[in-house]
Design an enzyme around this catalytic site. Structure first.
Site, PDB file in Angstrom:
ATOM      1  N   GLY D 148     -85.686 -63.140  61.260  1.00 31.70           N
ATOM      2  CA  GLY D 148     -86.644 -62.638  60.118  1.00 31.70           C
ATOM      3  C   GLY D 148     -85.762 -61.795  59.242  1.00 31.70           C
ATOM      4  CB  CYS D 149     -86.506 -60.744  55.658  1.00 22.05           C
ATOM      5  SG  CYS D 149     -88.220 -60.670  55.758  1.00 22.05           S
ATOM      6  CE1 TYR D 150     -89.371 -55.115  55.674  1.00 20.02           C
ATOM      7  CE2 TYR D 150     -90.879 -57.003  56.256  1.00 20.02           C
ATOM      8  CZ  TYR D 150     -90.393 -55.779  55.441  1.00 20.02           C
ATOM      9  OH  TYR D 150     -91.120 -55.563  54.243  1.00 20.02           O
ATOM     10  CB  THR D 152     -81.560 -60.094  59.025  1.00 21.89           C
ATOM     11  OG1 THR D 152     -82.016 -61.189  59.544  1.00 21.89           O
ATOM     12  CG2 THR D 152     -80.402 -60.004  58.498  1.00 21.89           C
ATOM     13  CB  ALA D 153     -82.685 -55.351  56.619  1.00 24.66           C
TER      14      ALA D 153
END
Lengths: 343, 343, 343, 343
Positions: D148-150, D152-153
């Site tokens: 997921g994007c969160y 990853t960040a």
């Protein structure tokens, strides 16, 4: 590899040029000058270029620039004309992204730009850098006057109709918009986010410098005088330019869609949309494309052309790279083939 | 206090009406209906109204509505015409913010809106709710057809010139833009932030429902046929409408600035800017104002009018409240006097 | 009617103050000064105020200001402290929207603001203008230090928990965002639309002037030292501030929702949202409201408070008017009751 | 050339994948399926891809997909798990951009996603596709669960500190923001421009599906339980994700800047900014980069990490292409090397 220099690369046109050259397969950035930022690493000013550009801004230096094959001027108007003669004399070719060599009529230029021209003898030599209109001239030019953004969007929109003699030329209307990057990266209250955001306004309705430039192109194409009303507007976005062009049909111009498709069939950077479409600026963002749609107004003898470009790419740095490609016999699309990032 | 009902208050026009009525000194919201949201507190759907509106949406109920002095319809086209006859029969007056009663020509209406009219006999009775054009008619009307947003911005822009006979009427061009709230609060891909943001496009260039409405107003004013090209565009912002109007001067219209200032000298909601100005949509955001500028195009026989409104206020809910004020003999500006929040 | 003066009204705080005062039922703007714009009509600089404000900016003039009942300073830090002693001496009361009187510790002030204080003796007298914390002090004050925007949003968010002793105070985290208007109307590259738009970043993570101010308020409330991590971020919008507050629960604080609702039950400008809600900055745009939500983090001993204000209104000019209302015994909400324009 | 298929390519993740694959030197798009848009040319739905992609969406067809070397699933959660077993059985490898294979704990997955898993036996086999954490596992995987994007960040932001044991893990705070494209291209009121624009809010503060995924990664790295407070926020822009990470230092972690620089020295897509910098989301827009900054909070034992990615690129489609490159032994950066378009 073509060795390239940039004079004045700290504005939005400059950083766009840097981005395009960073990935150009046959060009190498050798020097970039900036009076106010000499010594600063390029990627410190523009962190998006970390890992892409590893040189520093330097003071303008004629020798360093003359050692390049080509120098781009991304400078305020009036700067290039002072340095171009020396560069040409030393066999360095030039693409000026400013307005110094765009207008063939020197008196008109002096009127609109408020100064005398420093090298009038070179104005006639300069090739107007709209490849779709002047490809052969550009190929052989030492000096290319890269067109303004509005003249590019408007010129490409009316070109097929003017060449075909399909519209009356005495009352053309160009109602255009530009994103705020067209106003540059200088610190001005008028382009603060809080001034531009969530608002829309016209500007320059009493006269804009691109008016004579547009008229010059249109008159060149149709071979006569042109009556033009041009109103630019500021739209709350960063990039993108949209021209809404209104004209009266003359005689029977035939199938407008076909006329446009044929005119631009071989153009790598002009995309005529299917009938009925409305081009969106975001589909050309960061690309060198112009997307066009043409139609008759409903129940009317008016023809409407909608034309979109990215003001910083096809309207400035991208077209400058296209011109470089032509001048040096490279593939015209070299370094210019990435599609738009959407959404 | 006037007792007011709203049918269909869950869209952007509805919430704007709620905001304006919440602080109106002489109107009280008594009922608001929404088929899909009956039972929901208004301030749960619109938290900006917490502490301002303390009623719930209810199912449409003719008795409850007929108990009001005035009912606003903020509904999809075709809804109001089914309920209006009953309300009028019970002495409840109506302002329809939709299009059901805007076009006097029933065939044209049926063509553009794709249905038969449910109460054609009331169309002729309906007063067109542009106070600057039809104030007396509105004062006495039982039923007011609140104008569309584009017709308001365009109509106010050309009114002085058409009344004075100062422009040719065969080739008028209206190049207009609207913020995305004009497309409503329905869930549609086309108005997602990611589709609209950082982009600009025309839409409806092959025909938009406001075209016949604009033409009807213009023809009423000039007493003859009008040739009109109208292209709306979508601009990446929430509120605001800008009309750029182009026409050819006829004869000698005299001082255009003076013409406009005199025409609108007594209008509380029309502000003619000083010569040379360019109106910005943000200066009218959330207000019922139309700000105008007029000028001759440089070196040309064209006249340019720039007109801005807030599409949800003067273009919809604000004008509806202005019409209510007129219908009930209140101060015309009651509840409509807050200046724009800027920046 | 209270006669009011403004020093330095050309920034965003100034124009917000002008908007609020234009419609205030018991205050009248008598003089507004601006060194750089003396002679300019206010409504020429801010066309949104056409018809609302009809005076011109003047040079700063002590006599004209001292003739007012109250003077607002909407000036850069360090300006007010030079003029305030003279105004107080002439019985003119002052609300300083800058930071000159916010910090009680003079050494801390000198550290963060980089100058010596010009009237240290008045610092102790100044009332900190957060009515929810210090209403009585404000009522009687000659001089009010209007709080910073972040200190307002953060302070109101933690007030109930700190007063109740419900959180550990050694490791508070305030992760906050502000719209670009917080950076002011000065021409700076960093707040151009093209720099801010479509991007998000933190700033001042190594230290921001509001850090000691927030800490001062928190320590006043809890009566001891506070460990605070404060990171502000810039969000691509004009107005609005959001504080996301993270803390560790101490002991059993009971029902957090109830705690907040009780604490703010009588506060006209603090709105505790229902459990589970997430406040949106747009619901307070242009208003003097703070909207709050409180919750336990899922599966955790952390408490999360979400707090929104409009940085220019409750975070600056609106709170200044609220303070004026208190100082002069007016209704606290006078001139501050318009709901947010939404969407 | 690797032959590639896409299932469900009409969302924002899909169009980003199409853009990246269009210019990938070693991959060729062979089939793209969409139940609702079968028959539509891809470039009609996404005009930015005119001239880039010349195939049509087709109905999902196992044979056509199984003829590919790799299939990307850009589908709603729960779709991939129904087709993956058949594809793997026919030797087609899979990268799932959805969440079907992200959580190793099946009960947790069922809780958060509200369904039973269709092929639990494949979950354990799936490689978690964060190359910086699991490069070798990805190289050999038949099935990659794209993060997921969160996660990853956030994961990339805390990785160096967790590996070094430099922070307490019981009270981590991740205060994150995402552009609206993270919510997808489905027609929803909540992501209309008029709802998102000029506002900022938290969402999912009571629990977000990325919470267990982030925790799983963090716990894998530090080898123990983790206490995490995670609050996502919606920021009014299209693309971009920013994580602000707060933690308490444990022991003496040494030079944080050096720790980060060393950890990521060989990572092609992680860029540790110089000390004192604040990463901006726009510098990674459309790229596969994560830019990071780390610092001690002033006068505190807290460490702050700021991490930015493009939620659609490194947060979705770009990372999927990076994973494809690893799975097929290509240059890891192939097709992913264009710098951000800025401004």
């Amino acid at each position: 590899m073509i060795e390239v220099g940039i004079v004045g690369g700290t504005g939005y046109t400059g950083v766009e040029l840097l981005r395009l050259l960073a990935r150009h397969p046959q060009a190498r950035l050798r020097v970039i000058t900036s009076r106010g930022n000499a010594g600063t690493p390029v990627d410190e000013m523009f962190p998006s270029l970390r890992g892409e550009v590893d040189i520093r801004f330097t003071e303008p230096d004629l020798d360093a620039l003359a050692a390049c094959d080509l120098v781009f001027f991304a400078t305020p108007n009036g700067t290039a004309m002072k340095m171009v003669p020396d560069l040409l004399a030393r066999d360095t070719r030039v693409v000026d992204l400013g307005a110094d060599f765009r207008l063939q009529d020197l008196a008109t230029w002096a009127d609109w730009y408020g100064m005398e021209h420093a090298c009038p003898e070179l104005v006639a030599e300069a090739a107007y850098g709209l490849p779709e209109l002047n490809r052969e001239g550009i190929r052989e030019a030492r000096l290319v006057a890269n067109p303004g953004c509005y003249p590019t969007a408007v010129g490409l929109g009316w070109l097929p109709l003017l060449e075909a003699g399909g519209i009356e030329t005495d009352r053309l209307v160009a109602s255009c918009v530009s994103g705020a990057s067209g106003a540059g990266r200088a610190a001005k209250v008028g382009t603060l986010l809080c001034e531009v955001n969530e608002s829309f306004k016209a500007y320059g309705a009493d006269g804009h410098r691109h008016l004579p430039e547009i008229r010059q192109s249109l008159e060149q194409v149709c071979g006569g005088g042109v009556g033009l009303t041009f109103v630019p507007h500021l739209v709350p976005m960063t990039r993108g330019m949209h021209a809404s062009l209104y004209a009266t049909v003359k005689g029977d111009p035939g199938d407008l869609q076909l006329l446009f498709e044929r005119r631009y069939a071989d153009e790598p950077f002009v995309d005529v949309l299917p009938a009925g479409a409305h081009p969106e600026t975001r589909t050309v963002r960061g690309t060198n494309l112009c997307r066009l749609a043409v139609r008759r107004a409903p129940e009317s003898d008016q023809v409407i052309v909608l034309s979109v470009i990215d003001n910083l790419t096809k309207g400035a740095a991208g077209q400058a790279v296209q011109n470089m490609n032509l001048m040096f016999g490279l593939e015209e699309t070299a370094g210019l083939d990435a599609p738009a990032v959407l959404p």
